[in-house]
Scaffold this motif. Sequence first.
Motif, PDB file in Angstrom:
ATOM      1  N   ILE A 112      -8.358  -4.593  10.680  1.00  0.00           N
ATOM      2  CA  ILE A 112      -7.300  -3.803  10.969  1.00  0.00           C
ATOM      3  C   ILE A 112      -6.729  -5.414   9.872  1.00  0.00           C
ATOM      4  N   ASP A 113      -6.899  -6.202   9.669  1.00  0.00           N
ATOM      5  CA  ASP A 113      -6.375  -6.376   8.497  1.00  0.00           C
ATOM      6  C   ASP A 113      -6.055  -6.792   7.576  1.00  0.00           C
ATOM      7  N   TYR A 114      -4.561  -6.803   6.783  1.00  0.00           N
ATOM      8  CA  TYR A 114      -5.051  -6.449   5.030  1.00  0.00           C
ATOM      9  C   TYR A 114      -3.759  -6.933   4.544  1.00  0.00           C
ATOM     10  N   ILE A 115      -3.360  -6.714   3.097  1.00  0.00           N
ATOM     11  CA  ILE A 115      -3.256  -7.003   1.773  1.00  0.00           C
ATOM     12  C   ILE A 115      -2.365  -6.400   0.915  1.00  0.00           C
ATOM     13  N   PHE A 116      -0.925  -6.082   1.131  1.00  0.00           N
ATOM     14  CA  PHE A 116      -0.683  -4.944   0.171  1.00  0.00           C
ATOM     15  C   PHE A 116       0.277  -5.226  -0.472  1.00  0.00           C
ATOM     16  N   CYS A 117       0.606  -4.751  -1.872  1.00  0.00           N
ATOM     17  CA  CYS A 117       1.501  -5.206  -2.940  1.00  0.00           C
ATOM     18  C   CYS A 117       1.340  -4.028  -4.035  1.00  0.00           C
ATOM     19  N   ASN A 118       2.394  -4.335  -4.937  1.00  0.00           N
ATOM     20  CA  ASN A 118       2.788  -3.039  -5.439  1.00  0.00           C
ATOM     21  C   ASN A 118       2.346  -3.971  -7.847  1.00  0.00           C
ATOM     22  N   ASP A 119       1.698  -4.096  -7.601  1.00  0.00           N
ATOM     23  CA  ASP A 119       1.046  -4.951  -8.262  1.00  0.00           C
ATOM     24  C   ASP A 119       0.655  -3.612  -9.930  1.00  0.00           C
ATOM     25  N   GLU A 120       0.600  -2.953  -9.362  1.00  0.00           N
ATOM     26  CA  GLU A 120      -0.056  -1.704 -10.202  1.00  0.00           C
ATOM     27  C   GLU A 120       1.408  -0.875 -10.701  1.00  0.00           C
ATOM     28  N   LYS A 121       2.599  -1.650 -10.696  1.00  0.00           N
ATOM     29  CA  LYS A 121       3.527  -0.888 -10.794  1.00  0.00           C
ATOM     30  C   LYS A 121       4.522  -2.210 -11.022  1.00  0.00           C
ATOM     31  N   VAL A 122       4.250  -2.855 -11.297  1.00  0.00           N
ATOM     32  CA  VAL A 122       5.348  -3.990 -11.989  1.00  0.00           C
ATOM     33  C   VAL A 122       4.566  -4.210 -12.496  1.00  0.00           C
ATOM     34  N   HIS A 123       5.402  -5.142 -13.614  1.00  0.00           N
ATOM     35  CA  HIS A 123       4.801  -5.471 -15.452  1.00  0.00           C
ATOM     36  C   HIS A 123       4.616  -6.556 -15.233  1.00  0.00           C
ATOM     37  N   GLY A 124       3.836  -7.087 -15.041  1.00  0.00           N
ATOM     38  CA  GLY A 124       3.432  -9.185 -15.310  1.00  0.00           C
ATOM     39  C   GLY A 124       3.271  -9.439 -13.838  1.00  0.00           C
ATOM     40  N   PHE A 125       2.707  -8.351 -13.300  1.00  0.00           N
ATOM     41  CA  PHE A 125       2.254  -9.088 -11.294  1.00  0.00           C
ATOM     42  C   PHE A 125       0.419  -8.304 -11.465  1.00  0.00           C
ATOM     43  N   GLU A 126       0.007  -8.981 -10.786  1.00  0.00           N
ATOM     44  CA  GLU A 126      -1.783  -8.301 -10.883  1.00  0.00           C
ATOM     45  C   GLU A 126      -2.155  -8.960  -9.806  1.00  0.00           C
ATOM     46  N   CYS A 127      -2.806  -8.407  -9.104  1.00  0.00           N
ATOM     47  CA  CYS A 127      -3.843  -9.063  -8.386  1.00  0.00           C
ATOM     48  C   CYS A 127      -5.451  -9.119  -9.624  1.00  0.00           C
ATOM     49  N   THR A 128      -6.017 -10.942  -9.177  1.00  0.00           N
ATOM     50  CA  THR A 128      -6.708 -11.344  -9.980  1.00  0.00           C
ATOM     51  C   THR A 128      -8.276 -11.225  -9.351  1.00  0.00           C
ATOM     52  N   HIS A 129      -8.039 -11.071  -7.881  1.00  0.00           N
ATOM     53  CA  HIS A 129      -9.467 -11.517  -7.511  1.00  0.00           C
ATOM     54  C   HIS A 129      -8.809 -11.629  -6.320  1.00  0.00           C
ATOM     55  N   ILE A 130     -10.188 -11.460  -4.768  1.00  0.00           N
ATOM     56  CA  ILE A 130      -9.842 -11.004  -2.973  1.00  0.00           C
ATOM     57  C   ILE A 130     -11.439 -11.743  -3.027  1.00  0.00           C
ATOM     58  N   LEU A 131     -10.983 -12.392  -1.942  1.00  0.00           N
ATOM     59  CA  LEU A 131     -12.642 -13.106  -1.377  1.00  0.00           C
ATOM     60  C   LEU A 131     -13.046 -11.971  -0.877  1.00  0.00           C
ATOM     61  N   ASP A 132     -13.882 -12.207  -0.498  1.00  0.00           N
ATOM     62  CA  ASP A 132     -15.221 -11.446  -0.402  1.00  0.00           C
ATOM     63  C   ASP A 132     -15.348 -11.627   0.859  1.00  0.00           C
ATOM     64  N   VAL A 133     -15.736 -10.694   1.789  1.00  0.00           N
ATOM     65  CA  VAL A 133     -15.458 -10.422   3.100  1.00  0.00           C
ATOM     66  C   VAL A 133     -17.659 -10.727   3.256  1.00  0.00           C
ATOM     67  N   PRO A 134     -18.099 -11.047   4.277  1.00  0.00           N
ATOM     68  CA  PRO A 134     -19.684 -11.252   4.476  1.00  0.00           C
ATOM     69  C   PRO A 134     -20.402  -9.748   4.128  1.00  0.00           C
ATOM     70  N   ASP A 135     -21.569  -9.525   5.010  1.00  0.00           N
ATOM     71  CA  ASP A 135     -22.009  -8.546   4.954  1.00  0.00           C
ATOM     72  C   ASP A 135     -22.360  -8.532   6.648  1.00  0.00           C
ATOM     73  N   GLU A 136     -22.669  -7.629   6.523  1.00  0.00           N
ATOM     74  CA  GLU A 136     -23.137  -7.385   8.121  1.00  0.00           C
ATOM     75  C   GLU A 136     -24.579  -8.053   8.182  1.00  0.00           C
TER      76      GLU A 136
END
Length: 174
Positions: A112-136
């Motif tokens: 239910i929690d999200y992070i959205f971006c347009n990094d695939e479309k914008v030159h010079g902008f990118e998501c480089t890392h995401i925080l891992d969520v724990p395993d079950e």
Amino acid sequence: MEFAMTHLKAGQGVKNEVLRSVQVQELMHRLSCSALSASKEHGVELNNIPVILMGDFNSDIREEASCIQSVISKYGTLCPCPLTSVYKIDPPDPSLFTTWKIRGPTTQKRIIDYIFCNDEKVHGFECTHILDVPDEEEMELTKLPGFKYPSDHLAIGARFRLSKTQKPGVIAIR
């Protein structure tokens, strides 16, 4: 760069999902207007304005009529820079969850929690890392909240890189 954070109406059921969809439409409209304003102010093409939208949407993409579908599809009709999730949600990674609650006899594990971006479309902008969520297996028997994870939501996060070719600028969303 346009950055917005939200917390949409809580509660399950069609009535609440319809309300969240209206909230998303308003949010996307305001975000699009703000991106257009930034585009004009900084002399940058609209599709080169980096956009990040994050928050507690209280809606699981796997549920019927989820307002999340509006975020990842309708934004393209409002602005030529569609948003994508930094986490794999379309289709959802089966191991991904951001809340896992036990309420009486019911257990709910949802995204239910999200992070959205347009990094695939914008030159010079990118998501480089995401925080891992724990395993079950890392979760306590009581699920969320607990001593290890004291909130009813897991922390999610992302790191972005904005190259020097992007013009700086901050526009407030009203």
